[in-house]
Design a protein around this motif. Sequence first.
Motif, PDB file in Angstrom:
ATOM      1  N   LYS A   1       0.811  -1.224   0.000  1.00  8.74           N
ATOM      2  CA  LYS A   1       0.000   0.000   0.000  1.00  8.74           C
ATOM      3  C   LYS A   1       0.844   1.275   0.000  1.00  8.74           C
ATOM      4  O   LYS A   1       0.383   2.331   0.417  1.00  8.74           O
ATOM      5  CB  LYS A   1      -0.957   0.020   1.204  1.00  8.74           C
ATOM      6  N   ARG A   2       2.063   1.177  -0.503  1.00 11.46           N
ATOM      7  CA  ARG A   2       2.926   2.357  -0.549  1.00 11.46           C
ATOM      8  C   ARG A   2       3.082   2.914  -1.958  1.00 11.46           C
ATOM      9  O   ARG A   2       3.622   4.013  -2.132  1.00 11.46           O
ATOM     10  CB  ARG A   2       4.306   2.015   0.033  1.00 11.46           C
ATOM     11  N   THR A   3       2.633   2.163  -2.961  1.00  9.98           N
ATOM     12  CA  THR A   3       2.791   2.594  -4.350  1.00  9.98           C
ATOM     13  C   THR A   3       1.427   2.652  -5.031  1.00  9.98           C
ATOM     14  O   THR A   3       0.624   1.725  -4.898  1.00  9.98           O
ATOM     15  CB  THR A   3       3.715   1.629  -5.125  1.00  9.98           C
ATOM     16  N   VAL A   4       1.174   3.741  -5.747  1.00  9.89           N
ATOM     17  CA  VAL A   4      -0.081   3.882  -6.491  1.00  9.89           C
ATOM     18  C   VAL A   4       0.228   4.301  -7.919  1.00  9.89           C
ATOM     19  O   VAL A   4       1.279   4.899  -8.196  1.00  9.89           O
ATOM     20  CB  VAL A   4      -1.027   4.929  -5.845  1.00  9.89           C
ATOM     21  N   ARG A   5      -0.688   3.948  -8.817  1.00  7.95           N
ATOM     22  CA  ARG A   5      -0.592   4.415 -10.199  1.00  7.95           C
ATOM     23  C   ARG A   5      -1.667   5.464 -10.418  1.00  7.95           C
ATOM     24  O   ARG A   5      -2.853   5.196 -10.224  1.00  7.95           O
ATOM     25  CB  ARG A   5      -0.785   3.264 -11.187  1.00  7.95           C
ATOM     26  N   ILE A   6      -1.251   6.643 -10.809  1.00  9.33           N
ATOM     27  CA  ILE A   6      -2.168   7.759 -11.052  1.00  9.33           C
ATOM     28  C   ILE A   6      -2.279   7.959 -12.563  1.00  9.33           C
ATOM     29  O   ILE A   6      -1.273   8.212 -13.234  1.00  9.33           O
ATOM     30  CB  ILE A   6      -1.659   9.048 -10.375  1.00  9.33           C
ATOM     31  N   SER A   7      -3.495   7.833 -13.086  1.00  9.93           N
ATOM     32  CA  SER A   7      -3.735   8.014 -14.521  1.00  9.93           C
ATOM     33  C   SER A   7      -4.668   9.197 -14.724  1.00  9.93           C
ATOM     34  O   SER A   7      -5.696   9.303 -14.045  1.00  9.93           O
ATOM     35  CB  SER A   7      -4.362   6.754 -15.130  1.00  9.93           C
TER      36      SER A   7
END
Length: 475
Positions: free
Chosen positions: A229-235
């Motif tokens: 839960k430390r990395t996200v993909r923002i599109s």
Amino acid sequence: GMIANGALVLNLFFTLGILASFQAALTMSGIAGLVLALGMAVDANVLIYERIKEELIAGKGIKKSLADGYSNAFSAIFDANLTSIITGIILFWFGTGPIRGFATTLIIGIICSFFTAVFLTRIVYEHFLAKDKFLNLTFTTPVSKNLLVNPTFKFVENNKKALTVTGVIIAICISALAIRGLSQSIDFTGGRNFQVQFVSPVEPEEVRSLIADKFEGANVTILAIGTDKRTVRISTNYRIEESSSTIDSEIEAYLYESLKPLLTEEIPLEVFIDRENRTGGSIISSQKVGPSIAEDIKIAAFWAVVLAVIAIGLYILMRFRNIAFSVGSVVALISDTLMILGIYSLSWGWMPFSLEVDQTFIGAILTAIGYSINDKVVIFDRVREYINLYPKRGYKELFNSSLNTTLSRTVNTSFSTLLVLLCIFILGGDSIRSFSFAMILGVIFGTFSSLFVASPIAYLILKKRDKGTREVIEA
């Protein structure tokens, strides 16, 4: 069962060996293709064993039943595997890196499964039978012994009901597509992808609430990457139409200002956009797809699906020499595709995982089409066989008999493939969860359309075409 398991192990061994000879890197999409190929490989074993059981029930000895079972199952296995390979080739031709990796492992796995299931298992059986072993094999267990034995479902009599229900479902799906549309990724709309890594765990909704105001009027999707839960993909497609030389830097600055509350140590913008320096949180990778490139990808994806359906339809026409089977297959495949798209349209926005439509999703659609045609081929192969064996029977009896005698195989194969896909769905991670969900829908809808779309349409066309020759028999 253990011989079939041994064939699957050898299939895996051969597939990995061939991939190693190509010095191919095994990615997550490649592993998914490998696992799915193993799931589909079970189909050949199920087909052969069901055929052997039929020969045993007919009163033949085990040696004769084994020989006839393998011989009678060969054409259906060959046709089913070849149609899946056609789909894999189209996937490879139109796909990008991850999809090509998936297609490569799928094609190699299918070829290896054909060799191990049709030839190697037969050698093992013949070896032991020649030594008078395995003579008491029944190819049943206490559980399966009475499961779907001699079913007498009246499929043909319920054709109108089945087609009506299918028509209603498709109408709902088309309405959903027209009203809600699909959650298209930047592959199809154009936009930017940013993978941002934080020091502390964050929730996608928390990130979305911070960004939505800053990128007002644009589509923004947030997807968690990994399990920590430390990395996200923002599109986002925010200002994607602009071609200024500074626009990329401006978007990164907007992103920095939006995410400041989640960043630690009050890091400056220079550190945040530095892909190598991850102190306090930063962008670790980014991707940009321009509107013109996105349009090209969308067109290529559309033609990939269309060409797959046309290629399979032409192969069925060439192989079965009957337009009824080809039309039934094509209509069923189109209905499968529409129903999968409809579920995605109805479900995006409230499901607990991403339902973005991207190139990976198109790969799932094509794979589902390739898998779905397997059922149709097996059923139509049995119809063709019965037409030649029983020239005085009417089409109603022929189709009912064909559907009932192949029902056990249809249920067993679909169930075993669903088990594999559920494992991928649960354990495969967020990156391929949408893919496996589409495949699960493909197996369910593919099984449904084989029984209640493809077969009824083929029956109606054959009945109308041969009106006058079998009309008396039907009566």
